[in-house]
Scaffold this active site. Sequence first.
Site, PDB file in Angstrom:
ATOM      1  CG  ASP A 117      -0.251  -0.050   2.528  1.00  0.00           C
ATOM      2  OD1 ASP A 117       0.953   0.248   2.579  1.00  0.00           O
ATOM      3  OD2 ASP A 117      -0.900  -0.372   3.530  1.00  0.00           O
ATOM      4  CB  SER A 118       0.171   4.760  -0.788  1.00  0.00           C
ATOM      5  OG  SER A 118      -0.785   5.161   0.189  1.00  0.00           O
ATOM      6  N   GLY A 120      -0.289   5.722   3.013  1.00  0.00           N
ATOM      7  CA  GLY A 120      -1.086   6.916   3.283  1.00  0.00           C
ATOM      8  C   GLY A 120      -1.965   6.788   4.509  1.00  0.00           C
ATOM      9  N   GLY A 242     -10.805   4.939   1.934  1.00  0.00           N
ATOM     10  CA  GLY A 242     -11.713   5.803   2.682  1.00  0.00           C
ATOM     11  C   GLY A 242     -13.002   5.141   3.108  1.00  0.00           C
ATOM     12  CG  ASP A 293      -5.866  -4.799   2.532  1.00  0.00           C
ATOM     13  OD1 ASP A 293      -5.170  -4.488   3.516  1.00  0.00           O
ATOM     14  OD2 ASP A 293      -6.573  -3.966   1.911  1.00  0.00           O
ATOM     15  CB  CYS A 331     -13.165 -24.973   9.360  1.00  0.00           C
ATOM     16  SG  CYS A 331     -11.667 -24.182   8.725  1.00  0.00           S
ATOM     17  CB  CYS A 333      -8.162 -24.388   8.337  1.00  0.00           C
ATOM     18  SG  CYS A 333      -8.338 -24.450  10.142  1.00  0.00           S
ATOM     19  CB  CYS A 336     -10.680 -27.075  11.752  1.00  0.00           C
ATOM     20  SG  CYS A 336     -11.127 -25.417  12.322  1.00  0.00           S
ATOM     21  CG  HIS A 363      -9.822 -21.028  12.144  1.00  0.00           C
ATOM     22  ND1 HIS A 363     -10.529 -22.084  11.594  1.00  0.00           N
ATOM     23  CD2 HIS A 363     -10.759 -20.091  12.506  1.00  0.00           C
ATOM     24  CE1 HIS A 363     -11.822 -21.814  11.629  1.00  0.00           C
ATOM     25  NE2 HIS A 363     -11.991 -20.619  12.169  1.00  0.00           N
TER      26      HIS A 363
END
Length: 400
Positions: A117-118, A120, A242, A293, A331, A333, A336, A363
């Site tokens: 990311d910037s 910012g 924003g 994200d 789940c 994963c 789990c 998880h």
Amino acid sequence: MVSNNAQDEQSYANMAPLTAPDGRPWYSYDIVAVDPQTHARAGVLHTPHGDVPTPIFMPVGTKATVKGILPPQLTQIGAKIILANTYHCAMRPGAELIQEMGGLHEFMQWHGPILTDSGGFQVFSHADNVKLTKDGVTFRAVDYDGSYVTWTPEQNMAIAQKLGADIVMQLDQCAGYPASRAFVERAVELSGSWARRCWQAHTRHDQALFGIVQGGMHMDLRLRSLHYLLDAGDFPGYGIGGYSVGEDHQTMFRTLEPLVADYMPKDKPRYLMGVGNPTTLVRGVACGIDMFDCVLPTRTARMGSAFSSEGRLNLKNARFVHDHGPLDAACTCPVCQGGYTRAYIHHLVRQKEMVGSILLSLHNLYYLLDLMRRARQAIIDGTYGSFVRDWMDLPAAKDW
């Protein structure tokens, strides 16, 4: 005398041809399916470090690491692209050192795509320690050594190019919520001006620069911001900033849905920045968002919280003391499926053992990655409208 930045820019311009070795553009985005009942679409984002199927959730590795998770574990749970933060990497260990070490991919030993990311959002979170001008931003790094740092769009791009991520974001001003219209309007004007300068300063052919749409909850300002970006350059993708900065989600979707569905370019990926609870991802995909994200899955994991098919779970709760079951029976994963019980994770969380945070992070990240995999398949099957309606009726939708 030629500055280091000028030398770097010239080397970046020469270091990579305009196209990849196979003759394709370094970056392209293919849409493979559009849902007939919503604005959702499934696609593939092609990058120098691999293809990214969309919609996708991107784990956040703020300081060049996804906290507690090794790169092979990220691969194991299905991560396709991860983030690092420009501000934090520039402050420690520094963009020059990361460049010396071969860029973020080598430094982190993550060889899939990376987005930075910037910085910012982190800069403007310094509040009273920030001074804005049309030239850039000066801020005091109170979370490091207290020094004053100035970033122009050109300096921000120089840092991004040294870090070497596949996708970088323009320098922008993120306006929080609530904020006066005048404050948000100034953020749109500055971000638009900086977008043009970032576009002109960015010279790495093997690195994609995304613009960022600002405008708060004001639809006309959102459209003005988008117009500035379209006029500034042919950005290969667009971030939407924003949002999730203090407003409730219903307020967010009042402008987000028409902005994305009706006005944003349909042939470019759209990235909703900083949003990561499961239900908002499901609804965002329906609007036409491709990329997400957020630090939420790992930050809440460190607080003892887990996403689940039953809704959000607080593993500090005493009801888990004798619970023999997995975190989530639905789940698949590694946590789990690995025999770790709720009772054990409750114990780890209560004792503040780092393994508890690691297991919950694995998880939670898998949960969002798998949710986006299932969403993508529903789009390809033409059933995403039903997917959204079914999700909203599930206990899992109560994820706050």
